[in-house]
Design a protein around this motif. Structure first.
Motif, PDB file in Angstrom:
ATOM      1  N   MET A 165       0.820  -1.207   0.000  1.00 34.54           N
ATOM      2  CA  MET A 165       0.000   0.000   0.000  1.00 34.54           C
ATOM      3  C   MET A 165       0.864   1.272   0.000  1.00 34.54           C
ATOM      4  O   MET A 165       0.519   2.274  -0.617  1.00 34.54           O
ATOM      5  N   GLU A 166       1.993   1.217   0.704  1.00 35.72           N
ATOM      6  CA  GLU A 166       2.863   2.398   0.777  1.00 35.72           C
ATOM      7  C   GLU A 166       3.376   2.797  -0.604  1.00 35.72           C
ATOM      8  O   GLU A 166       3.476   3.980  -0.920  1.00 35.72           O
ATOM      9  N   ILE A 167       3.698   1.789  -1.412  1.00 28.17           N
ATOM     10  CA  ILE A 167       4.221   2.085  -2.747  1.00 28.17           C
ATOM     11  C   ILE A 167       3.074   2.448  -3.690  1.00 28.17           C
ATOM     12  O   ILE A 167       3.179   3.388  -4.481  1.00 28.17           O
ATOM     13  N   ILE A 168       1.978   1.701  -3.570  1.00 25.14           N
ATOM     14  CA  ILE A 168       0.788   2.002  -4.384  1.00 25.14           C
ATOM     15  C   ILE A 168       0.368   3.452  -4.167  1.00 25.14           C
ATOM     16  O   ILE A 168      -0.026   4.153  -5.102  1.00 25.14           O
ATOM     17  N   ASP A 169       0.491   3.913  -2.945  1.00 33.08           N
ATOM     18  CA  ASP A 169       0.117   5.289  -2.606  1.00 33.08           C
ATOM     19  C   ASP A 169       0.924   6.327  -3.397  1.00 33.08           C
ATOM     20  O   ASP A 169       0.462   7.436  -3.645  1.00 33.08           O
ATOM     21  N   GLN A 170       2.141   5.955  -3.797  1.00 35.30           N
ATOM     22  CA  GLN A 170       2.979   6.895  -4.565  1.00 35.30           C
ATOM     23  C   GLN A 170       2.727   6.795  -6.074  1.00 35.30           C
ATOM     24  O   GLN A 170       2.996   7.736  -6.811  1.00 35.30           O
ATOM     25  N   VAL A 171       2.244   5.625  -6.513  1.00 35.82           N
ATOM     26  CA  VAL A 171       2.092   5.394  -7.959  1.00 35.82           C
ATOM     27  C   VAL A 171       0.674   5.709  -8.432  1.00 35.82           C
ATOM     28  O   VAL A 171       0.470   6.050  -9.589  1.00 35.82           O
ATOM     29  N   PHE A 172      -0.290   5.594  -7.527  1.00 35.74           N
ATOM     30  CA  PHE A 172      -1.694   5.744  -7.908  1.00 35.74           C
ATOM     31  C   PHE A 172      -2.365   6.870  -7.118  1.00 35.74           C
ATOM     32  O   PHE A 172      -1.818   7.368  -6.129  1.00 35.74           O
ATOM     33  N   ASP A 173      -3.574   7.197  -7.542  1.00 38.90           N
ATOM     34  CA  ASP A 173      -4.447   8.130  -6.809  1.00 38.90           C
ATOM     35  C   ASP A 173      -5.794   7.466  -6.597  1.00 38.90           C
ATOM     36  O   ASP A 173      -6.193   6.590  -7.363  1.00 38.90           O
ATOM     37  N   ARG A 174      -6.501   7.905  -5.570  1.00 39.69           N
ATOM     38  CA  ARG A 174      -7.873   7.435  -5.395  1.00 39.69           C
ATOM     39  C   ARG A 174      -8.809   8.639  -5.344  1.00 39.69           C
ATOM     40  O   ARG A 174      -8.349   9.784  -5.330  1.00 39.69           O
ATOM     41  N   LEU A 175     -10.102   8.368  -5.252  1.00 34.26           N
ATOM     42  CA  LEU A 175     -11.070   9.462  -5.356  1.00 34.26           C
ATOM     43  C   LEU A 175     -10.926  10.454  -4.208  1.00 34.26           C
ATOM     44  O   LEU A 175     -10.941  11.662  -4.406  1.00 34.26           O
ATOM     45  N   VAL A 176     -10.824   9.929  -2.999  1.00 33.44           N
ATOM     46  CA  VAL A 176     -10.666  10.794  -1.816  1.00 33.44           C
ATOM     47  C   VAL A 176      -9.512  10.243  -0.990  1.00 33.44           C
ATOM     48  O   VAL A 176      -9.075   9.111  -1.200  1.00 33.44           O
ATOM     49  N   ARG A 177      -9.021  11.031  -0.068  1.00 27.14           N
ATOM     50  CA  ARG A 177      -7.911  10.564   0.758  1.00 27.14           C
ATOM     51  C   ARG A 177      -8.014  11.193   2.146  1.00 27.14           C
ATOM     52  O   ARG A 177      -8.773  12.153   2.348  1.00 27.14           O
ATOM     53  N   PHE A 178      -7.250  10.645   3.084  1.00 31.15           N
ATOM     54  CA  PHE A 178      -7.145  11.243   4.408  1.00 31.15           C
ATOM     55  C   PHE A 178      -5.929  12.154   4.429  1.00 31.15           C
ATOM     56  O   PHE A 178      -4.840  11.739   4.014  1.00 31.15           O
ATOM     57  N   ASP A 179      -6.107  13.384   4.891  1.00 32.22           N
ATOM     58  CA  ASP A 179      -4.943  14.276   4.960  1.00 32.22           C
ATOM     59  C   ASP A 179      -4.151  13.990   6.245  1.00 32.22           C
ATOM     60  O   ASP A 179      -4.454  13.045   6.985  1.00 32.22           O
ATOM     61  N   LEU A 180      -3.138  14.798   6.500  1.00 29.73           N
ATOM     62  CA  LEU A 180      -2.254  14.532   7.641  1.00 29.73           C
ATOM     63  C   LEU A 180      -2.975  14.617   8.973  1.00 29.73           C
ATOM     64  O   LEU A 180      -2.525  14.065   9.974  1.00 29.73           O
ATOM     65  N   ASN A 225      -9.233   4.125   0.711  1.00 26.13           N
ATOM     66  CA  ASN A 225      -8.215   3.088   0.846  1.00 26.13           C
ATOM     67  C   ASN A 225      -7.407   2.970  -0.457  1.00 26.13           C
ATOM     68  O   ASN A 225      -7.994   2.948  -1.544  1.00 26.13           O
ATOM     69  N   PRO A 226      -6.069   2.870  -0.369  1.00 26.16           N
ATOM     70  CA  PRO A 226      -5.259   2.748  -1.593  1.00 26.16           C
ATOM     71  C   PRO A 226      -5.653   1.542  -2.435  1.00 26.16           C
ATOM     72  O   PRO A 226      -5.376   1.494  -3.633  1.00 26.16           O
ATOM     73  N   GLY A 227      -6.323   0.567  -1.829  1.00 24.17           N
ATOM     74  CA  GLY A 227      -6.794  -0.606  -2.568  1.00 24.17           C
ATOM     75  C   GLY A 227      -7.823  -0.246  -3.627  1.00 24.17           C
ATOM     76  O   GLY A 227      -8.099  -1.047  -4.522  1.00 24.17           O
ATOM     77  N   LEU A 228      -8.411   0.950  -3.534  1.00 26.06           N
ATOM     78  CA  LEU A 228      -9.379   1.387  -4.539  1.00 26.06           C
ATOM     79  C   LEU A 228      -8.801   2.512  -5.403  1.00 26.06           C
ATOM     80  O   LEU A 228      -9.522   3.387  -5.893  1.00 26.06           O
ATOM     81  N   SER A 229      -7.489   2.482  -5.586  1.00 22.34           N
ATOM     82  CA  SER A 229      -6.836   3.438  -6.485  1.00 22.34           C
ATOM     83  C   SER A 229      -7.288   3.171  -7.919  1.00 22.34           C
ATOM     84  O   SER A 229      -7.579   2.030  -8.288  1.00 22.34           O
ATOM     85  N   ILE A 230      -7.308   4.230  -8.711  1.00 15.50           N
ATOM     86  CA  ILE A 230      -7.860   4.112 -10.073  1.00 15.50           C
ATOM     87  C   ILE A 230      -6.788   3.603 -11.047  1.00 15.50           C
ATOM     88  O   ILE A 230      -5.666   4.116 -11.085  1.00 15.50           O
ATOM     89  N   ILE A 231      -7.198   2.605 -11.842  1.00 12.81           N
ATOM     90  CA  ILE A 231      -6.275   1.878 -12.724  1.00 12.81           C
ATOM     91  C   ILE A 231      -6.678   2.116 -14.188  1.00 12.81           C
ATOM     92  O   ILE A 231      -7.869   2.087 -14.500  1.00 12.81           O
ATOM     93  N   PRO A 232      -5.723   2.311 -15.102  1.00 10.59           N
ATOM     94  CA  PRO A 232      -6.085   2.416 -16.526  1.00 10.59           C
ATOM     95  C   PRO A 232      -6.343   1.024 -17.118  1.00 10.59           C
ATOM     96  O   PRO A 232      -5.481   0.160 -17.060  1.00 10.59           O
ATOM     97  N   LYS A 233      -7.536   0.868 -17.668  1.00  6.12           N
ATOM     98  CA  LYS A 233      -7.977  -0.440 -18.179  1.00  6.12           C
ATOM     99  C   LYS A 233      -6.995  -1.024 -19.200  1.00  6.12           C
ATOM    100  O   LYS A 233      -6.659  -2.209 -19.162  1.00  6.12           O
ATOM    101  N   GLU A 234      -6.524  -0.148 -20.116  1.00  5.62           N
ATOM    102  CA  GLU A 234      -5.700  -0.669 -21.220  1.00  5.62           C
ATOM    103  C   GLU A 234      -4.392  -1.290 -20.733  1.00  5.62           C
ATOM    104  O   GLU A 234      -3.833  -2.181 -21.375  1.00  5.62           O
ATOM    105  N   GLU A 235      -3.907  -0.832 -19.565  1.00  8.84           N
ATOM    106  CA  GLU A 235      -2.643  -1.386 -19.057  1.00  8.84           C
ATOM    107  C   GLU A 235      -2.857  -2.786 -18.488  1.00  8.84           C
ATOM    108  O   GLU A 235      -1.985  -3.648 -18.599  1.00  8.84           O
ATOM    109  N   ILE A 236      -4.015  -3.010 -17.871  1.00  7.72           N
ATOM    110  CA  ILE A 236      -4.328  -4.361 -17.382  1.00  7.72           C
ATOM    111  C   ILE A 236      -4.506  -5.287 -18.582  1.00  7.72           C
ATOM    112  O   ILE A 236      -4.032  -6.429 -18.581  1.00  7.72           O
ATOM    113  N   GLU A 237      -5.170  -4.771 -19.623  1.00  7.18           N
ATOM    114  CA  GLU A 237      -5.381  -5.599 -20.817  1.00  7.18           C
ATOM    115  C   GLU A 237      -4.044  -5.916 -21.494  1.00  7.18           C
ATOM    116  O   GLU A 237      -3.848  -6.993 -22.018  1.00  7.18           O
ATOM    117  N   ARG A 238      -3.142  -4.956 -21.446  1.00 14.07           N
ATOM    118  CA  ARG A 238      -1.832  -5.135 -22.097  1.00 14.07           C
ATOM    119  C   ARG A 238      -0.938  -6.077 -21.286  1.00 14.07           C
ATOM    120  O   ARG A 238      -0.289  -6.956 -21.835  1.00 14.07           O
TER     121      ARG A 238
END
Lengths: 521, 289
Positions: free
Chosen positions: A54-69, A160-173
C-alpha cells in the motif's frame, strides 16, 4: 533612516513568509531511499492487502478521496461529491489528471476499476465494495455509486489505496504482470522492482498536484529493525518507519525521530466467549463473563506505569482509554473519566466478591514483537497479585491469528488498525456480528451496543453518527471487554537532508500532496 | 505446515476479515481441497518442471527461486571460502604448537565462534564495521552486472564473515584434532626420519591426509550454511532463497516452502556428490569404478 528600516524589516518578513508558503527553499532533484520492514507483495491495488504494498501504491496511484495529515477526508481525484439520497453518491472528477501513459483519467476508468474489484472473476482477496450495488458513469467526468443500503463510512472505504484508479488498457496489455509493472496517475512512475532488494520509482512531471521535487524514490526492504536504525544513522537509507521501543530516546536525538500516536490500537483482549476458553474447559465456566473480574483486571494493571516502562519518554502521549483514536471526530472524552485507574486493593476486593479470591489459572496469548512481549510479562506479574497464575504463549503470527479468531485463549495482547472512520474500530471490534475472524476477539456481545453501532453506520449526518458512537463508547467503557493500552506510536526517523516529510497516523508517508512536497538536499 | 494451525487466507486478510472473503479466498487458492489433492497437484506439476505459484504473490515459485538462488550460492560459497581460509591456518598452528598460548588462543576463538549465534554476530558486525567504522554497507545486495565488482564485494564481506565464522571455528577444531592424529602416524615419523623439513612434513604428509575428513565435514556443513543463510539473509537484507523461505513460512505459503525445500535439497545433494568425487583427487587410495 527609521522609515528605511521599517521597509527593510517588512520586506524581509514578506520574503520569509513567501518562501515558507511557496516552498521556494525546496531543492528539486535527488533520490530519497526509504527502508521498509518487508518487501511488497503486489503493486496491483485491487489485489493488495499488506501495508508495504500500500505504501508504494500510494505513490504510484491516486484514489477518489484521501485522508490528509490530520486524518480528515479530503478530495483527491474528485472536485466534489454529493450524497443526494442515503444510498446514492455522486462524484465530480478533476479534468486535469493523466495516467503515466499520457491518457486522461475519466469516469470510465473509475467505473472500470470498481467493476474490476466487484467482479468475482478478478478474485480480489478482499471485497472492499461489498456495500455497492451499482457504479456508472453519468458523463465523462461524473460517477455515480448506488449502495445496497445506507452506509455512512463509504467515503472512508474509497480512501483506501486498494481502490486506487487503474487504466484499463494497461491491465489488458500486461495481464497479471501489471502487479509488477504498475501504471497509475500518482506523483511517481514505476521503474523497477527486484524482489527483496528494491523498488525504484521516478518523478512524474505531469502530476496534477505539483511536479514532485524528488527525482527518484527507492524503497528498500530491511527486515531487522536494529539494522534499519543503523542504516539511517549512517545515511545508508534516508528514512525508516519503525524503531525499537528501547531505542526511542536515542533515535530522538541521533535520528531526527518524529513520533506520533498512530491508528493502531493495542489492547489486552479479555476473552468472554461462553464456552471456548481454556478456563471453561477446566472449570466449566468463564470467569471473565463476570464484570467484577474484568474490572479487577483493569484496576490491577497500572497502564500508565507500564507504558512508561515499555516506551520510555513517550508513554503518556500514546495512552489509550478506549477503542477509538482520540483524534477521531466521534471520540468521547467521557471515557477517560470512566477509566478504572490503578487500585490493587479494590481489584482484590472485587475478585473476592466474584468468588475468585484464590484466583485461577489462565493463558496469555501475545504477539511476539518486543513491546507486546514486555506487556505480556508485566501482565503475568500483575495477575499473580490477584492469585491468577498465567502462562504466556507467543506462537508465530498465523497460528496466533487462528487461535485468536477461534477464541482459543484467555487473555490476548493484540492490536488493531483501521481507517480513521469510527466504524472501522467500533463496529469490527465490538459488534457481535464480528465474533472471531471479524475482529471481535473478546467475543463481546451487548444488544444496545450492536444497535448503536448499526445506527452509526447508517445515519445520514455526522452529528447523528457522533451521538450513537459516543453512547456506544460509554457502555463499552463501563463493560470493559478490553484493557485499553496504547495507540501504536508511528515513528519516522530520517537523515537531516530530508525535508517536508511528516509521520502519518496510518504509518506511511505522503511525498507529494497539496500540503507537502518532500525534497532532499 | 498443513498440520500446524495457521490459515494462509487468514494471514493474508489479517484481523477483521469478513467470513465471505475468507471463504472465497480459500476457494480461489485451492485451500478448500483435501491435502492429498493439493499434494498430488504439486507432484504432478514438479514432473513438468513447474513448482506452482506463490499463493500470496501469485508469482511462479521457480522463477522467483532462480532469481534468488545465485545470491544464496554466492553467500554460502564465499562464507565457505572464508571459513576454510580462517580454519586451516588456525587449526594447523594449533596442532603443531599444541598446548601453547597460540593453541589456547585459537581454540578459544573456535569455541566463541561455534557458540555465537549467527544473527548476533551479524548485528555486531554491522554495528562495528558499518555503523562505527563505516567500512562496509550494513545491509543490501549489489550485483556485479548492475552495481560493479567493487560494490558486490563490499556488500558480501560482512554477511560472508558472519555466516562463515561459526563454520571456521568448527573446521579449525576438526583440522587441529585430525592433524594431531595424522602427525602421530608412522609415515609421518618416517618422513621426519628421512630428514624432511618440518614444514614439508606438516603440509605434504600431515595436512593433505587430514583434509579427507575435513572435506567430508565441509560437504555436510554446506547444508548447515544454507540453513544459516536464512538468518544471515534476513539480518543483512539479502534477496536470497533463505529470506524467501522465511517469507513463505510466515505467510504459510505452501508452494514457496515446498519449492525452497526442494531446491535446497537438490543443491545440498549436488554438493555432497562433488565432495565424494573430490576424494579421488585427495586420496590416491580412493577409486570409483
Amino acid at each position: 533612516m527609521r522609515k528605511w528600516l521599517k521597509y527593510f524589516c517588512t520586506a524581509t518578513l514578506l520574503l520569509v513568509v513567501l518562501v515558507s508558503v511557496s516552498g521556494l527553499g525546496a531543492k528539486v532533484g535527488g533520490t530519497l531511499t526509504i527502508a521498509l520492514a518487508k518487501d511488497p507483495v503486489t503493486l496491483d491495488p485491487t489485489m493488495a492487502l499488506d501495508q508495504y504494498s500500500m505504501e508504494i501504491i500510494d505513490q504510484v496511484f491516486d484514489r477518489l478521496v484521501r485522508f490528509d495529515l490530520d486524518g480528515d477526508l479530503v478530495p483527491s481525484l474528485v472536485v466534489s461529491w454529493e450524497n443526494p439520497e442515503p444510498t446514492r453518491w455522486v462524484f465530480w472528477l478533476r479534468e486535469d489528471v493523466t495516467f503515466h501513459n499520457g491518457r486522461t483519467l475519466t469516469a470510465e476508468d473509475v467505473v472500470w476499476t470498481m467493476h474490476r474489484m466487484m467482479d468475482p472473476e478478478t478474485k480480489a482477496p478482499r471485497q472492499r465494495l461489498y456495500m455497492v450495488k451499482e457504479v456508472r458513469a453519468v458523463d465523462e467526468f461524473t460517477v455515480e455509486f448506488v449502495l445496497n443500503e445506507s452506509f455512512a463510512p463509504f467515503l472512508a472505504i474509497l480512501a483506501n489505496p486498494g481502490l486506487s484508479i487503474i487504466p484499463k488498457e494497461e491491465i489488458e496489455r500486461l495481464g497479471d504482470d501489471f502487479a509488477r509493472n504498475p501504471v497509475g496517475s500518482g506523483p511517481f512512475r514505476f521503474v523497477s522492482w527486484i524482489q527483496d532488494k528494491e523498488v525504484v520509482l521516478d518523478r512524474f512531471a505531469d502530476y496534477w498536484v505539483a511536479e514532485p521535487n524528488l527525482d527518484k524514490v527507492i524503497f528498500r526492504p530491511i527486515p531487522e529493525t536494529s539494522v534499519a536504525e543503523m542504516s539511517v544513522l549512517t545515511g545508508d537509507v534516508d528514512v525508516i518507519e519503525d524503531v525499537l521501543p528501547d531505542d526511542v530516546e536515542y533515535m530522538k536525538t541521533a535520528g531526527n525521530l518524529q513520533v506520533m500516536p498512530g491508528g493502531g490500537y493495542y489492547y489486552v483482549c479479555i476473552n468472554m466467549h461462553p464456552e471456548r476458553t481454556s478456563l471453561y474447559e477446566k472449570t466449566g465456566k468463564n470467569p471473565f463473563l463476570d464484570l467484577r473480574v474484568r474490572q479487577a483486571l483493569n484496576l490491577a494493571f497500572d497502564t500508565d506505569e507500564v507504558l512508561n516502562a515499555v516506551y520510555p519518554g513517550i508513554g503518556d502521549s500514546i495512552r489509550a482509554y478506549g477503542t477509538l483514536p482520540p483524534a477521531s471526530w466521534a471520540y468521547n472524552e467521557v471515557i477517560e473519566a470512566l477509566a478504572p485507574g490503578y487500585d490493587l486493593e479494590r481489584a482484590k476486593q472485587l475478585m473476592a466478591e466474584a468468588g475468585y479470591a484464590d484466583g485461577f489459572e489462565c493463558e496469555i496469548l501475545a504477539m511476539s514483537d518486543a513491546a507486546r512481549q514486555a506487556i505480556a510479562i508485566i501482565l503475568q506479574a500483575t495477575l499473580k497479585k490477584l492469585n491468577i497464575e498465567a502462562t504466556i504463549d507467543s506462537p508465530e503470527f498465523g497460528t496466533l491469528l487462528q487461535r485468536a479468531n477461534d477464541g482459543d485463549f484467555d487473555l490476548g495482547v493484540f492490536g488493531w488498525s483501521g481507517s480513521p472512520d469510527p466504524h472501522d474500530y467500533l463496529y469490527w471490534l465490538l459488534h457481535s456480528d464480528n465474533w472471531g475472524s471479524g475482529g471481535n476477539n473478546a467475543f463481546y456481545k451487548n444488544a444496545p451496543v450492536d444497535k448503536l453501532l448499526d445506527y452509526g453506520a447508517t445515519a445520514s449526518t455526522l452529528d447523528e453518527r457522533k451521538s450513537y458512537y459516543e453512547a456506544a463508547q460509554v457502555i463499552v467503557a463501563v463493560e470493559l471487554p478490553h484493557i485499553a493500552l496504547y495507540w501504536k506510536p508511528e515513528f519516522l526517523a530520517k537523515t537531516s537532508r530530508v525535508h517536508d516529510l511528516q509521520a502519518h497516523f496510518q504509518g506511511w508517508f505522503t511525498l507529494v500532496s497539496p500540503e507537502v512536497n518532500v525534497w532532499v538536499e | 505446515m498443513h498440520v500446524t494451525p495457521g490459515d494462509p487466507a487468514l494471514i493474508m486478510l489479517g484481523a477483521g476479515a469478513r467470513a465471505e472473503d475468507l471463504q472465497a479466498l480459500r476457494h480461489n487458492l485451492g485451500l478448500d481441497q483435501p491435502i492429498y489433492v493439493q499434494y498430488g497437484r504439486f507432484l504432478s506439476n514438479i514432473l513438468r518442471g513447474d513448482l506452482g505459484e506463490s499463493i500470496v504473490s501469485k508469482r511462479p515459485v521457480l522463477s522467483a527461486l532462480l532469481q534468488r538462488l545465485p545470491v544464496t550460492l554466492v553467500l554460502t560459497i564465499s562464507s565457505l571460502i572464508i571459513a576454510v581460509l580462517l580454519a586451516l591456518p588456525l587449526g594447523t598452528l594449533s596442532a603443531i604448537r599444541r598446548a601453547s598460548i597460540l593453541d589456547y588462543g585459537s581454540m578459544s576463538f573456535a569455541l566463541l565462534g561455534v557458540s555465537a549465534p549467527v544473527f548476533w554476530v551479524g548485528v555486531i558486525f554491522i554495528f562495528i564495521f558499518s555503523f562505527k567504522l563505516s567500512w562496509f554497507p550494513g545491509s543490501g545486495y549489489a550485483s556485479i552486472s548492475g552495481d560493479g565488482f567493487a560494490a558486490f564485494i563490499r556488500h558480501l564481506i560482512l554477511p560472508g564473515f558472519a555466516l562463515g565464522l561459526g563454520m571456521a571455528a568448527l573446521l579449525a577444531r576438526i583440522t587441529r584434532s585430525t592433524l594431531l592424529d595424522v602427525l602421530g602416524e608412522d609415515y609421518v615419523r618416517t618422513a621426519r626420519a628421512k630428514g624432511l623439513r618440518e614444514g614439508l612434513v606438516v603440509m605434504r604428509h600431515g595436512l593433505r591426509n587430514a583434509l579427507l575428513p575435513l572435506v567430508t565435514v565441509l560437504g555436510l556443513q554446506f547444508a548447515a550454511l544454507m540453513g544459516g543463510a536464512v538468518v544471515t539473509e534476513t539480518v543483512f537484507a539479502l534477496p536470497g532463497v533463505g529470506r524467501f523461505a522465511v517469507y513463505g513460512m510466515q505467510s504459510h505459503d505452501f508452494p514457496v516452502v515446498q519449492g525452497v525445500v526442494l531446491v535446497v535439497a537438490v543443491v545440498v545433494v549436488a554438493v555432497n556428490v562433488l565432495v565424494d568425487i573430490s576424494y579421488v583427487a585427495l586420496d590416491p587410495r580412493v577409486k570409483y569404478n
